[in-house]
Design a protein around this motif. Structure first.
Motif, PDB file in Angstrom:
ATOM      1  N   SER A   7       0.940  -1.334  -0.137  1.00 41.45           N
ATOM      2  CA  SER A   7      -0.089  -0.044   0.035  1.00 41.45           C
ATOM      3  C   SER A   7       0.738   1.268  -0.120  1.00 41.45           C
ATOM      4  O   SER A   7       0.490   2.307  -0.808  1.00 41.45           O
ATOM      5  CB  SER A   7      -0.699   0.166   1.300  1.00 41.45           C
ATOM      6  OG  SER A   7      -1.932  -0.772   0.937  1.00 41.45           O
ATOM      7  N   LYS A  48      -4.525  -3.872  -5.553  1.00 41.15           N
ATOM      8  CA  LYS A  48      -4.219  -2.785  -4.857  1.00 41.15           C
ATOM      9  C   LYS A  48      -3.979  -1.621  -5.843  1.00 41.15           C
ATOM     10  O   LYS A  48      -4.403  -0.582  -5.240  1.00 41.15           O
ATOM     11  CB  LYS A  48      -2.853  -3.461  -4.225  1.00 41.15           C
ATOM     12  CG  LYS A  48      -2.794  -4.049  -2.982  1.00 41.15           C
ATOM     13  CD  LYS A  48      -2.923  -3.187  -1.440  1.00 41.15           C
ATOM     14  CE  LYS A  48      -2.530  -3.866  -0.560  1.00 41.15           C
ATOM     15  NZ  LYS A  48      -2.768  -3.152   0.518  1.00 41.15           N
ATOM     16  N   PRO A  74      -8.841  -5.197  -2.825  1.00 46.12           N
ATOM     17  CA  PRO A  74      -8.208  -6.189  -1.840  1.00 46.12           C
ATOM     18  C   PRO A  74      -9.436  -6.625  -0.896  1.00 46.12           C
ATOM     19  O   PRO A  74      -9.928  -5.740  -0.086  1.00 46.12           O
ATOM     20  CB  PRO A  74      -7.144  -5.206  -1.194  1.00 46.12           C
ATOM     21  CG  PRO A  74      -6.783  -4.183  -1.973  1.00 46.12           C
ATOM     22  CD  PRO A  74      -8.067  -3.972  -2.901  1.00 46.12           C
TER      23      PRO A  74
END
Ligand code: BYC
Length: 483
Positions: free
Chosen positions: A207, A295, A436
């Motif tokens: 992230s 992501k 996700p």
């Protein structure tokens, strides 16, 4: 000391703006300083405040050789006020004041507007530090840990940059806003940060890399637009911030790139050909490519929301007033006033996404977002080239701009990554394929074991091609034993 290209380190607050001769602002900044340090100690990187970190500090504003590298304990980093050099003949380059001399003071009629833009920009900087504060503990290497801290101290400096403008040019209101920037907290229910993406969590290093690729790139676009401002001190501040911002995007692009490289290599070594065989790939201790795609979908869509509505009278007013321009404004060939021009805007018409011409003036946010999407796409292309080279058959792609949006034309609809409008039920059924899921998050979290041995890297990420400041692979970027 007057304005210079080198930085005056003799005051508590390093600067190239002659702060010594501006006692009112120096005093205001000195009063703000303890609150900032308090914020840094409580909301900055958790657990590493006493460690020596190999950081770069700006010593000049000359693009060649502006930084020096050395070990620094983060709370002792010399946050300072650095503005790009003043160009004597600079003009307002767009809007109704086009051709006027650039403003050295805030024009009364644009005071509220400018203050708002500066506060919004300022608010994102500490927010990102707060979002990233726990990542040091799970750093996949000392190299990565150092890059995280570099990004964090520079975001801290960017907050200083905005606070300087508030305190120098906006009097009492400016001082109050500067305090407010230390009061809000990312993700706090009562006093959240101002923009959506800055209240999200940054739970893991993938992230963080996606954030620095996608969200810092929004930062670049917004700073580029503010760098066009007719309000010269804002322009000069943003121009210098952009030199620092480039490293943040480098961290993001190479971070994701190194995760991709490691995954593809592990797949090759294990003889796994199907990138969608997620269970098999995960057993190798690397992040499967479909999860990386999810992501990317998340961070791209959150970052698109930072551009505001596609059609925005706020943006039109910023432009007409000469306070916020377009990306590379002076290189665009048109009248820079947009009296009659149009611009195609993606809109939802009868449940379908269509391009419709709108007055270019109100479509400023859309145009900036288009420039941003094109810039993102180039980075994704570079990742895809790296995948292709390994022989793995997988391509990452940017989702459609209607996908997973909270702001603007698509804020109230559900759409697939291909841009197909979906019912709520269909979205609920399929969203875990595109974003996700809890299980994906748990898997990534399971890989986030710290790897702090010199020259070593966690299982899921490849080493970088070169060290920071040409340091060798086993360089001790952070002296963690001191933490
Ligand atoms: N979240 O006309 P609209 C960075 C509000 S990142 C919440 O569509 P406008 C960095 C908006 O305030 C760059 N609210 O939008 C990166 C308005 O409210 P009011 C940060 C939102 O104003 C990584 C209403 O919706 N810099 O530097 O044309 C690490 C309608 O607004 C959001 C800037 O953003 C949202 N996402 O454009 C560290 C530059 N979007 O007035 C740092 C400064 C919109 O009706 N800001 N709203 O109450 C701006 O240029 C503009 O304010 C925006 C919005 C582009 C953000």
């Amino acid at each position: 000391m007057p304005e210079t290209t080198t930085v005056d380190y003799s005051t508590k607050i390093p600067n190239n703006v002659g702060l010594m001769d501006d006692q009112r602002v120096l005093k205001a900044l000195e009063q703000w300083h303890p609150g900032y340090i308090d914020w840094w100690m409580t909301m900055g990187p958790a657990g590493f405040q006493t460690a020596d970190v190999y950081l770069r500090t700006a010593v000049s504003i000359d693009p060649k050789g502006w930084a020096k590298f050395d070990y620094v304990k983060m709370p002792e980093y010399r946050w300072g006020i650095l503005l790009a050099p003043r160009q004597e003949d600079r003009q307002v380059n767009f809007g109704t004041h086009k051709g006027d001399k650039a403003w050295q003071e805030v024009p009364g009629e644009y005071r509220a507007m400018l203050r708002r833009l500066i506060v919004i920009q300022g608010d994102t900087e500490p927010a990102s530090v707060e979002q990233q504060r726990h990542l040091g503990k799970t750093a996949p290497s000392l190299y990565d840990m150092r890059n995280l801290f570099q990004v964090n101290v520079e975001e801290g400096r960017h907050l200083w940059a905005m606070v300087y403008l508030l305190q120098k040019y906006f009097g009492k209101d400016g001082r109050e806003e500067a305090e407010g920037l230390l009061q809000r907290r990312s993700g706090d229910a009562d006093k959240p940060r101002m923009l959506g993406a800055f209240n999200e969590e940054t739970p893991d290093w993938l992230s963080f890399f996606m954030f620095t690729f996608f969200t810092d790139r929004d930062g670049k676009m917004q700073l580029e637009s503010l760098a066009q401002s007719g309000f010269d001190p804002l322009s000069r501040t943003c121009r210098f911030m952009l030199t620092e911002e480039a490293h943040h995007m480098f961290v993001g692009e190479t971070g994701v790139g190194r995760a991709i490289e490691r995954t593809c290599k592990a797949m090759q070594e294990a003889g796994i050909e199907d990138p969608n065989d997620i269970a098999a790939v995960r057993k190798l201790g690397v992040i499967d490519l479909p999860t990386m795609q999810k992501k990317a979908n998340l961070h791209f869509s959150l970052s698109l929301d930072l551009f505001g509505s596609e059609v925005s009278t706020n943006a039109a007013n910023y432009y007409s007033s000469g306070v916020k321009g377009r990306f590379q404004e002076t290189r665009i060939e048109d009248d820079h006033q947009l009296m009659s021009a149009t611009y195609p805007v993606s809109k939802l018409v009868d449940g379908k996404v269509k391009m419709m011409d709108e007055p270019a003036l109100t479509a400023i946010n859309m145009r900036l977002r288009d420039d941003y999407v094109a810039d993102c796409a180039k980075g994704v292309e570079r990742w895809n080239k790296a995948i292709e080279k390994t022989g793995v058959k997988f391509k990452l792609a940017l989702p459609h701009v209607a996908f997973h949006r909270g702001i603007g034309e698509f804020g109230n609809v559900k759409a697939s990554p291909e841009g197909e409008v979906l019912s709520e039920a269909e979205w609920a059924r399929r969203k875990d394929q595109w974003l996700p899921s809890k299980a994906d998050g748990d898997f990534i979290a399971s890989l986030m074991a710290p790897c702090w041995e010199r020259g070593k890297f966690a299982s899921w990420i490849a080493p970088p091609k070169a060290g920071i400041d040409n340091k060798p692979g086993d360089f001790e970027y952070v002296k963690v034993h001191q933490a």
